[in-house]
Write an enzyme that holds these catalytic residues in place. Structure first.
Site, PDB file in Angstrom:
ATOM      1  N   GLY A 165     -43.792  21.986 -31.767  1.00 54.05           N
ATOM      2  CA  GLY A 165     -42.973  23.154 -32.095  1.00 54.05           C
ATOM      3  C   GLY A 165     -41.693  22.982 -31.317  1.00 54.05           C
ATOM      4  O   GLY A 165     -41.126  21.893 -31.282  1.00 54.05           O
ATOM      5  N   SER A 217     -40.425  23.378 -27.489  1.00 56.41           N
ATOM      6  CA  SER A 217     -40.997  23.641 -26.166  1.00 56.41           C
ATOM      7  C   SER A 217     -40.281  24.769 -25.440  1.00 56.41           C
ATOM      8  O   SER A 217     -40.915  25.528 -24.689  1.00 56.41           O
ATOM      9  CB  SER A 217     -40.984  22.372 -25.323  1.00 56.41           C
ATOM     10  N   CYS A 221     -46.299  16.382 -28.832  1.00 56.20           N
ATOM     11  CA  CYS A 221     -44.859  16.615 -28.962  1.00 56.20           C
ATOM     12  C   CYS A 221     -44.396  17.718 -28.010  1.00 56.20           C
ATOM     13  O   CYS A 221     -44.369  17.494 -26.806  1.00 56.20           O
ATOM     14  CB  CYS A 221     -44.502  16.864 -30.415  1.00 56.20           C
ATOM     15  N   ARG A 229     -37.004  15.155 -23.245  1.00 62.24           N
ATOM     16  CA  ARG A 229     -36.986  15.906 -24.513  1.00 62.24           C
ATOM     17  C   ARG A 229     -36.019  15.270 -25.496  1.00 62.24           C
ATOM     18  O   ARG A 229     -34.979  14.745 -25.093  1.00 62.24           O
ATOM     19  CB  ARG A 229     -36.487  17.337 -24.287  1.00 62.24           C
ATOM     20  N   ARG A 236     -38.264  14.982 -33.921  1.00 63.32           N
ATOM     21  CA  ARG A 236     -37.457  15.372 -32.741  1.00 63.32           C
ATOM     22  C   ARG A 236     -38.289  15.238 -31.462  1.00 63.32           C
ATOM     23  O   ARG A 236     -38.392  16.155 -30.642  1.00 63.32           O
ATOM     24  CB  ARG A 236     -36.898  16.789 -32.895  1.00 63.32           C
ATOM     25  N   HIS A 276     -47.403  13.346 -33.979  1.00 66.63           N
ATOM     26  CA  HIS A 276     -48.181  14.457 -34.565  1.00 66.63           C
ATOM     27  C   HIS A 276     -49.342  13.930 -35.399  1.00 66.63           C
ATOM     28  O   HIS A 276     -49.218  13.853 -36.624  1.00 66.63           O
ATOM     29  CB  HIS A 276     -47.279  15.273 -35.497  1.00 66.63           C
ATOM     30  N   GLU A 287     -51.907  15.421 -36.314  1.00 68.69           N
ATOM     31  CA  GLU A 287     -52.502  16.469 -37.152  1.00 68.69           C
ATOM     32  C   GLU A 287     -51.900  16.513 -38.551  1.00 68.69           C
ATOM     33  O   GLU A 287     -52.448  17.162 -39.431  1.00 68.69           O
ATOM     34  CB  GLU A 287     -52.369  17.842 -36.463  1.00 68.69           C
TER      35      GLU A 287
HETATM   36  N1  GLN Z   1     -37.895  18.781 -29.753  1.00 68.63           N
HETATM   37  C1  GLN Z   1     -38.988  19.669 -29.481  1.00 68.63           C
HETATM   38  C2  GLN Z   1     -38.988  20.156 -28.050  1.00 68.63           C
HETATM   39  O1  GLN Z   1     -38.261  19.721 -27.231  1.00 68.63           O
HETATM   40  C3  GLN Z   1     -40.318  19.046 -29.800  1.00 68.63           C
HETATM   41  C4  GLN Z   1     -40.448  18.785 -31.270  1.00 68.63           C
HETATM   42  C5  GLN Z   1     -41.836  18.844 -31.798  1.00 68.63           C
HETATM   43  O2  GLN Z   1     -42.740  19.367 -31.164  1.00 68.63           O
HETATM   44  N2  GLN Z   1     -42.009  18.381 -33.006  1.00 68.63           N
HETATM   45  O3  GLN Z   1     -39.763  20.975 -27.711  1.00 68.63           O
END
Ligand code: GLN
Length: 200
Positions: A48, A50, A80, A109, A139, A179, A181
């Site tokens: 998601g 963070s 992630c 990140r 990302r 990911h 999942e």
């Molecule tokens: N870029 C997001 C972050 O820094 C992580 C991206 C992801 O969980 N798909 O939290």
């Protein structure tokens, strides 16, 4: 009894993690409140954003109780953004961003940069039989440095980020920058649930 594995349900792909956990014999439960932590054998921190998850953890009064359960040794898998949350040290976070910590790693990140913002690749993960894992990065962070207590399980194998660490285990903590999942390959979740079973 199947292990009860909470999936932090403040943001991110909660349903997919629940499905993957169920398919490997765990009993997944979405978790939003501190009181729901008591029943858990383990927790999954999904991907998601963070910074948002950090803010929501604090707003829901979850940050301290969850951090304390982790310090007490509750097994956790972070994917992630979840990997960001489990890192002891963070690079590229926002000014007020905190992590729960627990794993002796430095995470950067949004590490892969704009050109390769999101990508997919096959990579070998130590401890997983059956050939390479198809890894989806969105990302994503990477692990800039892993301390002596942490075991590197996977690195990017090709392209500009070759060699970067993207999966790590430290005792009953597991993180991946990708990911699993979203691919229907449940081997990472199986590894985690095996870790949880071994811990009980
Ligand atoms: N870029 C997001 C972050 O820094 C992580 C991206 C992801 O969980 N798909 O939290």
């Amino acid at each position: 009894m199947p292990p009860v594995v909470g999936v932090l349900a403040l943001q991110g792909d909660v349903r997919e993690h629940c499905a993957a956990l169920r398919s490997v014999g765990a009993d997944p439960v979405p978790v939003r409140r501190p009181s729901e932590l008591d029943a858990l054998d383990a927790v999954v921190l999904p991907g998601g954003e963070s910074t948002t998850i950090d803010k929501l953890l604090r707003a829901f009064g979850m940050f301290v109780p969850l951090r304390d359960r982790l310090r007490d040794g509750m097994p956790a898998y972070g994917s992630c953004a979840g990997m960001v949350l489990l890192a002891d040290r963070l690079l590229g976070g926002t000014a007020d961003q905190q992590t729960l910590g627990g794993m002796d790693i430095t995470v950067r990140r949004n590490a892969f940069g704009r050109q390769v913002d999101s990508f997919e690749t096959d990579l070998h993960v130590d401890g997983l039989d059956g050939g390479p894992v198809h890894a989806v990065f969105i990302r994503a962070p990477w692990v800039e440095q892993a301390g002596p207590g942490a075991t590197v399980l996977a690195r990017v194998e090709d392209g500009p980020a070759a060699g970067r660490i993207v999966a790590v285990r430290q005792q009953t903590l597991l993180v991946t920058a990708f990911h699993p999942e979203v691919t229907g390959d449940d081997r990472v979740h199986r590894l985690f649930v095996d870790i949880v079973r071994g811990n009980r």
